[in-house]
Design an enzyme around this catalytic site. Sequence first.
Site, PDB file in Angstrom:
ATOM      1  N   THR A 180      12.385  46.668  18.501  1.00  0.00           N
ATOM      2  CA  THR A 180      12.530  47.611  19.612  1.00  0.00           C
ATOM      3  C   THR A 180      12.810  48.982  19.007  1.00  0.00           C
ATOM      4  OG1 THR A 180      14.891  47.238  19.752  1.00  0.00           O
ATOM      5  CG2 THR A 180      13.509  45.838  21.123  1.00  0.00           C
ATOM      6  N   LYS A 435      26.285  56.857  38.676  1.00  0.00           N
ATOM      7  CA  LYS A 435      27.026  56.195  39.751  1.00  0.00           C
ATOM      8  C   LYS A 435      27.987  57.208  40.363  1.00  0.00           C
ATOM      9  CE  LYS A 435      28.588  51.649  40.871  1.00  0.00           C
ATOM     10  NZ  LYS A 435      29.157  50.396  40.450  1.00  0.00           N
ATOM     11  N   TRP A 440      24.560  54.189  43.525  1.00  0.00           N
ATOM     12  CA  TRP A 440      23.651  54.450  42.428  1.00  0.00           C
ATOM     13  C   TRP A 440      22.640  55.550  42.787  1.00  0.00           C
ATOM     14  CZ3 TRP A 440      22.113  48.827  40.649  1.00  0.00           C
ATOM     15  CH2 TRP A 440      23.152  48.314  39.862  1.00  0.00           C
TER      16      TRP A 440
HETATM   17  P1  ADP Z   1      13.161  50.383  23.540  1.00  0.00           P
HETATM   18  O1  ADP Z   1      13.687  49.256  24.394  1.00  0.00           O
HETATM   19  O2  ADP Z   1      13.724  50.408  22.202  1.00  0.00           O
HETATM   20  O3  ADP Z   1      13.180  51.721  24.226  1.00  0.00           O
HETATM   21  P2  ADP Z   1      10.544  49.532  24.307  1.00  0.00           P
HETATM   22  O4  ADP Z   1       9.299  50.225  23.935  1.00  0.00           O
HETATM   23  O5  ADP Z   1      10.559  48.070  24.238  1.00  0.00           O
HETATM   24  O6  ADP Z   1      11.619  50.091  23.359  1.00  0.00           O
HETATM   25  O7  ADP Z   1      10.977  50.040  25.744  1.00  0.00           O
HETATM   26  C1  ADP Z   1      10.956  49.293  26.908  1.00  0.00           C
HETATM   27  C2  ADP Z   1      11.559  50.099  28.017  1.00  0.00           C
HETATM   28  O8  ADP Z   1      10.766  51.237  28.312  1.00  0.00           O
HETATM   29  C3  ADP Z   1      11.643  49.364  29.327  1.00  0.00           C
HETATM   30  O9  ADP Z   1      12.765  48.529  29.382  1.00  0.00           O
HETATM   31  C4  ADP Z   1      11.743  50.518  30.325  1.00  0.00           C
HETATM   32  O10 ADP Z   1      13.059  51.014  30.422  1.00  0.00           O
HETATM   33  C5  ADP Z   1      10.891  51.581  29.680  1.00  0.00           C
HETATM   34  N1  ADP Z   1       9.563  51.585  30.305  1.00  0.00           N
HETATM   35  C6  ADP Z   1       8.445  50.989  29.863  1.00  0.00           C
HETATM   36  N2  ADP Z   1       7.410  51.229  30.686  1.00  0.00           N
HETATM   37  C7  ADP Z   1       7.890  52.008  31.683  1.00  0.00           C
HETATM   38  C8  ADP Z   1       7.314  52.602  32.850  1.00  0.00           C
HETATM   39  N3  ADP Z   1       6.030  52.475  33.169  1.00  0.00           N
HETATM   40  N4  ADP Z   1       8.130  53.329  33.644  1.00  0.00           N
HETATM   41  C9  ADP Z   1       9.435  53.483  33.357  1.00  0.00           C
HETATM   42  N5  ADP Z   1      10.023  52.964  32.275  1.00  0.00           N
HETATM   43  C10 ADP Z   1       9.269  52.230  31.446  1.00  0.00           C
END
Ligand code: ADP
Length: 535
Positions: A180, A435, A440
Amino acid sequence: MRGTMMQYPLTLVHLFERAEKFFPDSEIVSRLPDRSLHRYAYADFCRRVRALGGALRRMGLKRGDRVATLMWNHHVHLEAYFAIPCAGGVLHTLNLRLHPDDIAYIASHAGDRFLIVDDVLLPLYEKLRGKASFEKVIVVPLTGSAVPAGYEDYEKLVARGRPWKMRVPKEEDAAGMCYTSGTTGRPKGVVYTHRALVLHSLASALPDVLGLANADVVCPVVPMFHVNAWGTPFTAVMVGAKIVFPGPHLDPVNLLDLYEQERVTVTAGVPTIWSGILRALEEEPEGWKLAAGMRMVVGGAAAPESMIRAFDAFGLRVIHGWGMTETTPVAAVNYVKPGLSALPEEERYALRAKQGVPLPFVEARARSEQGEVPWDGQAMGELEVRGPWVAAAYHELADESDKWTDDGWFRTGDVVTIDRHGYIKITDRIKDLVKSGGEWISSVDLENALAGHPKVAEAAVIAVPHPKWGERPLAVVVLKSGQKADAGELRDFLAAKFAQFWVPDAVAFADQIPRTSTGKMMKATLREQYKDWKV
Ligand code: ADP
């Protein structure tokens, strides 16, 4: 009664051999560091994949061994994508935008044995060299310069490599891994099985997902180290599509030139890339003749409604999707169901800005402290998912087990609403929620609305401590160049769209929003920066 079907393993070897047999003439084009274009056919690609796999085996690659890549998006990276897992290894794509210490930590944690690195990235490798120990470092001479002593030369290995007998792995064998990006904590490794990657490719190709077909020309702008470029290289090879790689040249003009010249029909990237493209198109609306209806897959962060509208005006179609490293990543994609296509324009765009409907085999639910939230488009809860390409654990990180519920769902850390049609809308990451007075407030909604203001280039909304309300939202805004605006004007703009208590009390103007290597806003950094701000 038992069924009478064959047990047939779902592996990348099948995708590869299928491409080799059926699509020898499909093309793969890459922009090289000197901006020239390298092109060859799948037949050449497949021959080189076999040679590389053979060379890795002769180097001693054993089943389950990790081979890291530190590379831009190009054909050689694609060769590694297939040669490593088809030779029994595990493809570990390293994020070249991280700090060298973090790359070294990740490579060591993953236990990477070999590294394949672009020659143009050797200066980066030098910075982590003492901190991560690879048995062998293979250098790709992209620039044509001689490979320095002490390294293996990729081209020589491939020229010498004799094909070996590809053995079909077990579908549960590890094929790839990715960490990640660490937006919300230390990087965590996810190990993908052959089966997960194959099923993810099949689902990605569906018409209501990315709709990849043999006739498509696919250009992954999202880096191949960012969750396997969202699986697009695997899916494109599975269907035998022409693939166009941008190499290290990700500026809007280079991308638009590439789209035009190579007749790209599908491309994928994070919203920051598309903001740049949009600005270039707006400055020079007649500048490029793009394939009509070119699809632009947007994910990784929310695609603002204003962006979807603006691309529509250019005849380009934004496909908004949601996913995570832990979900391989594509888990939900937005398409408009026929029953909803007659909605008034405002509502239709609001729908298209949602993150979409879960893919087949991906189950989704949202839970709050009171239990599962109703699918009414209002109630917020944490999104939980499960499915055959959702991670069941992190690589050697036992203390993260609370990310999975007792009944086997993965807790995404994203707070969402789900409407009655099943469309998921991300309102925030749990850690980024504001919050205020026990209620929220969605920072993502406020940011997207601000992004639609004609004077705003980008905006982040963060929580700042407040003596009465606990927290209040603060908007950090970057104006478009040459624009002037005051806080009152932006607050009035928001007051027309949101409940009064959602409207940030103050606006801080900044030169830029800090972003992670994968284009996400660094909210934690901003919160630290503005923690003493009095609203
Ligand atoms: P990291 O978790 O380290 O940031 P990732 O690439 O796995 O790396 O990120 C996933 C996160 O990105 C999701 O949990 C979400 O919060 C955000 N995310 C992914 N796609 C979208 C989207 N279309 N709209 C909003 N947030 C998104």
